[in-house]
Scaffold this active site. Structure first.
Site, PDB file in Angstrom:
ATOM      1  N   LYS A 233       0.845  -1.197   0.000  1.00  8.34           N
ATOM      2  CA  LYS A 233       0.000   0.000   0.000  1.00  8.34           C
ATOM      3  C   LYS A 233       0.879   1.245   0.000  1.00  8.34           C
ATOM      4  O   LYS A 233       1.645   1.469   0.948  1.00  8.34           O
ATOM      5  CB  LYS A 233      -0.890   0.050   1.243  1.00  8.34           C
TER       6      LYS A 233
ATOM      7  N   GLU B 192      10.495   0.715  10.189  1.00  5.74           N
ATOM      8  CA  GLU B 192      11.452   1.797   9.951  1.00  5.74           C
ATOM      9  C   GLU B 192      10.705   3.078  10.258  1.00  5.74           C
ATOM     10  O   GLU B 192       9.805   3.471   9.528  1.00  5.74           O
ATOM     11  CB  GLU B 192      11.940   1.740   8.497  1.00  5.74           C
TER      12      GLU B 192
ATOM     13  N   GLY C   6       7.166   4.511   8.372  1.00 10.02           N
ATOM     14  CA  GLY C   6       6.275   5.640   8.642  1.00 10.02           C
ATOM     15  C   GLY C   6       6.501   6.171  10.033  1.00 10.02           C
ATOM     16  O   GLY C   6       7.619   6.096  10.570  1.00 10.02           O
ATOM     17  N   SER C   7       5.427   6.693  10.641  1.00 10.62           N
ATOM     18  CA  SER C   7       5.590   7.378  11.924  1.00 10.62           C
ATOM     19  C   SER C   7       5.731   6.371  13.073  1.00 10.62           C
ATOM     20  O   SER C   7       5.242   5.246  12.995  1.00 10.62           O
ATOM     21  CB  SER C   7       4.381   8.279  12.176  1.00 10.62           C
ATOM     22  N   THR C   8       6.363   6.827  14.143  1.00 12.11           N
ATOM     23  CA  THR C   8       6.582   5.968  15.310  1.00 12.11           C
ATOM     24  C   THR C   8       5.249   5.566  15.941  1.00 12.11           C
ATOM     25  O   THR C   8       5.080   4.424  16.371  1.00 12.11           O
ATOM     26  CB  THR C   8       7.506   6.690  16.313  1.00 12.11           C
TER      27      THR C   8
ATOM     28  N   GLY D  95       3.752   2.837  13.909  1.00  9.49           N
ATOM     29  CA  GLY D  95       4.619   1.661  14.085  1.00  9.49           C
ATOM     30  C   GLY D  95       4.329   0.952  15.404  1.00  9.49           C
ATOM     31  O   GLY D  95       4.239  -0.277  15.461  1.00  9.49           O
TER      32      GLY D  95
ATOM     33  N   CYS E 203      13.365  10.644   7.000  1.00 10.80           N
ATOM     34  CA  CYS E 203      13.404  10.126   8.370  1.00 10.80           C
ATOM     35  C   CYS E 203      14.797  10.265   8.976  1.00 10.80           C
ATOM     36  O   CYS E 203      14.940  10.419  10.177  1.00 10.80           O
ATOM     37  CB  CYS E 203      12.940   8.680   8.395  1.00 10.80           C
TER      38      CYS E 203
ATOM     39  N   GLU F 236      10.226  14.974  15.867  1.00  9.51           N
ATOM     40  CA  GLU F 236      10.489  14.928  14.424  1.00  9.51           C
ATOM     41  C   GLU F 236       9.565  15.935  13.736  1.00  9.51           C
ATOM     42  O   GLU F 236       8.344  15.830  13.817  1.00  9.51           O
ATOM     43  CB  GLU F 236      10.214  13.516  13.906  1.00  9.51           C
TER      44      GLU F 236
END
Ligand code: NDP
Length: 490
Positions: free
Chosen positions: A195, A269, A247-249, A252, A303, A400
């Protein structure tokens, strides 16, 4: 420094460079009005759609599918069928052949992909053309080479494919992240459901045409589009054996919670807040170029961006002065203009996030600098920004931002640099600038970061593993390490 060098060093730089515009022709890209999902080698009509736009102009580009749970299931079933009925038995050298074909077709169609990437994502054409496309093709070439060498890559172990890989990628490097995910998965003998991000689906959809040209068997790669709900469906689908997410923490962590106890393999990641560390013996002009490349490349939507600059106190003033001067020469604007250095922010949502964090920096007491530049009226834009007088506790030094915003801090000793660099929940990357090789090694041993660049920044190569520590995730992509998550090694 000689008298001449001193004069040159102080020579005024014009605040505005006038360049004739050099637009890349857009007509190499043919867009459809409406796209479905690519399932089992066919286009499946999408039941629900949304409009994808160009962030530089807000112009609608196409209608794209918002995959429903049933559509995701159809893609997973197609991947499972392809895995069970052929792909896992294809000989390694035959698998390599498909990857080599994909790599070559990407090279042949690179201008078309580069224009589309800049159109849909807002990144400058010189970056899509010179970074995203060559690296995407290089990834397929590199992993094609591993297909028939897996037995040698992991001596005394028997490598077997995992099965169906569910892959979810972000919007900052749409095609490159696709290549990072699909190339190792296929070379290891898996099939894929991928996706792309909601805001940047078009290069993944064009990639389906590359798969058709390469005559990849149906169902080996399936692409469904949609927002986070589609991603969540892939994650929880029982037919998926391995999830790879970039993507974002926050997302994740949610995925990790969802998969706990299921036995599915997972690689994450996630975000970063990298320190770019400049010692007083560094070649300053090169370091300044490294700082610029570290944070303004791809509008800072990176990132591993060098978003925290740590400068040794004794050279703080010249570095800041040179940096500000260099900032005045950055050209912000039309992503399709070959002169552009900084393109559009990827979405309204991302622009809001950057603006909110920048406002917090000013409120907490940091000093803001933005070079004079005229931003286009339409679309999403943010001027390159530098914060000085930043304390470690400020949000702009902790969170971030994922935008063209740099926070500058100082240090006196190497120990202090290490302590400050590691003072973050993240651990994806770092940069060290010094002329001493021994110091580079000393720093690299102590920095808790997956990648440490020395006297350079944001350099990527398919043979180098990439990934994080701490809240930046786990697992590696690239290199031989990047094969492991896609293999069962017994
Ligand atoms: P997300 O983590 O939301 O997006 C990454 C991918 O995950 C997208 O394809 C997204 O779909 C999908 N997704 C979203 N929610 C879920 C879910 N619950 N389950 C499965 N998949 C999901 O990042 P954002 O785009 O929201 O960006 C937010 C912030 O994340 C940025 O400001 C930046 O700080 C960070 N980020 C970090 C990246 C990195 O490379 N480490 C990349 C992108 C963002 P959709 O596109 O629809 O949201």
């Amino acid at each position: 420094m000689t008298e001449l060098e001193r004069k040159q060093d102080r020579a005024p730089v014009p605040s505005e460079w006038t360049y004739a515009s050099a637009p890349e022709a857009r007509d190499i890209v043919t867009l459809q009005d409406r796209y479905g999902h690519y399932v089992g080698g066919e286009w499946l009509e999408a039941r629900e759609t949304y409009t994808t736009i160009s962030p530089a102009t807000e112009e609608p580009l196409a209608e794209v599918g918002q995959a429903t749970p049933e559509e995701v299931q159809a893609a997973v079933d197609a991947a499972r069928d392809a895995y069970a009925n052929g792909w896992s038995d294809v000989s390694p050298s035959e698998r390599a052949k498909y990857l080599f074909r994909i790599a070559r077709i990407l090279q042949e169609r690179s201008r078309e992909f580069a224009v589309l990437e800049s159109l849909n994502g807002g990144k400058p054409i010189k970056e899509s053309r010179d970074v995203d496309l060559p690296l995407s093709a290089a990834h397929f070439f590199y992993y094609a080479g591993w297909a028939d060498k897996l037995e040698y890559a992991f001596p005394n172990r028997k490598p077997r494919p995992v099965g169906v890989a569910g892959q979810i990628i972000p919007w900052n490097f749409p095609l490159l992240m696709l290549a990072w995910k699909i190339a190792p998965a296929l070379t290891a003998g898996n099939t894929v459901v991928l996706k792309p991000a909601e805001t940047t689906p078009l290069s993944a959809l064009l990639f389906c045409d590359v798969l058709r040209q390469a005559e990849l068997p149906p169902g080996v790669v399936n692409i469904v589009t949609g927002d986070g709900r589609t991603g969540a469906e892939i994650v929880k689908s029982e037919g998926v054996d391995k999830v790879a997410f970039t993507g974002s923490t926050d997302v994740g962590k949610a995925i990790q919670r969802e998969l706990a106890g299921t036995g599915k393999k997972l690689t994450l990641e996630l975000g970063g807040k990298a320190a770019n560390i400049i010692f007083d013996d560094a070649a300053l002009d090169q370091a300044v170029e490294g700082i610029i490349n570290g944070i303004y490349f791809n509008q800072g939507h990176v990132c591993c961006a060098g978003s925290r600059l740590l400068v040794q106190e004794s050279i703080y003033e010249p570095v800041v002065e040179k940096l500000k001067r260099r900032l005045t020469t950055l050209r912000v604007g039309d992503p399709l203009d070959k002169n552009t250095d900084v393109g559009a922010i990827n979405s309204k949502q991302q622009l809001d996030k950057i603006q909110e964090l920048v406002a917090s920096g000013a409120e907490e007491g940091a000093e803001i600098y933005q070079p004079p530049c005229r931003l286009p009226e339409q679309g999403y834009w943010f001027a390159p920004t530098v914060f000085t007088n930043v304390a470690q506790s400020y949000r702009i030094a902790q969170e971030e931002i994922f935008g063209p915003v740099l926070s500058i801090l100082t240090f006196r000793t190497p120990d202090e640099a290490v302590e400050k660099a590691n003072n973050t929940p993240y651990g994806l990357s770092a940069g060290v600038w010094t002329e001493k090789g021994s110091r580079i090694l000393w720093m690299a041993e102590r920095l808790r970061a997956g990648v440490v660049w020395a006297n350079t920044y944001n350099r990527f190569d398919p043979s180098s593993p990439f990934g994080g520590y701490k809240e930046s995730g786990f697992g590696r992509e690239g290199g031989r390490h990047g094969l492991e998550p896609y293999l069962d090694l017994t």
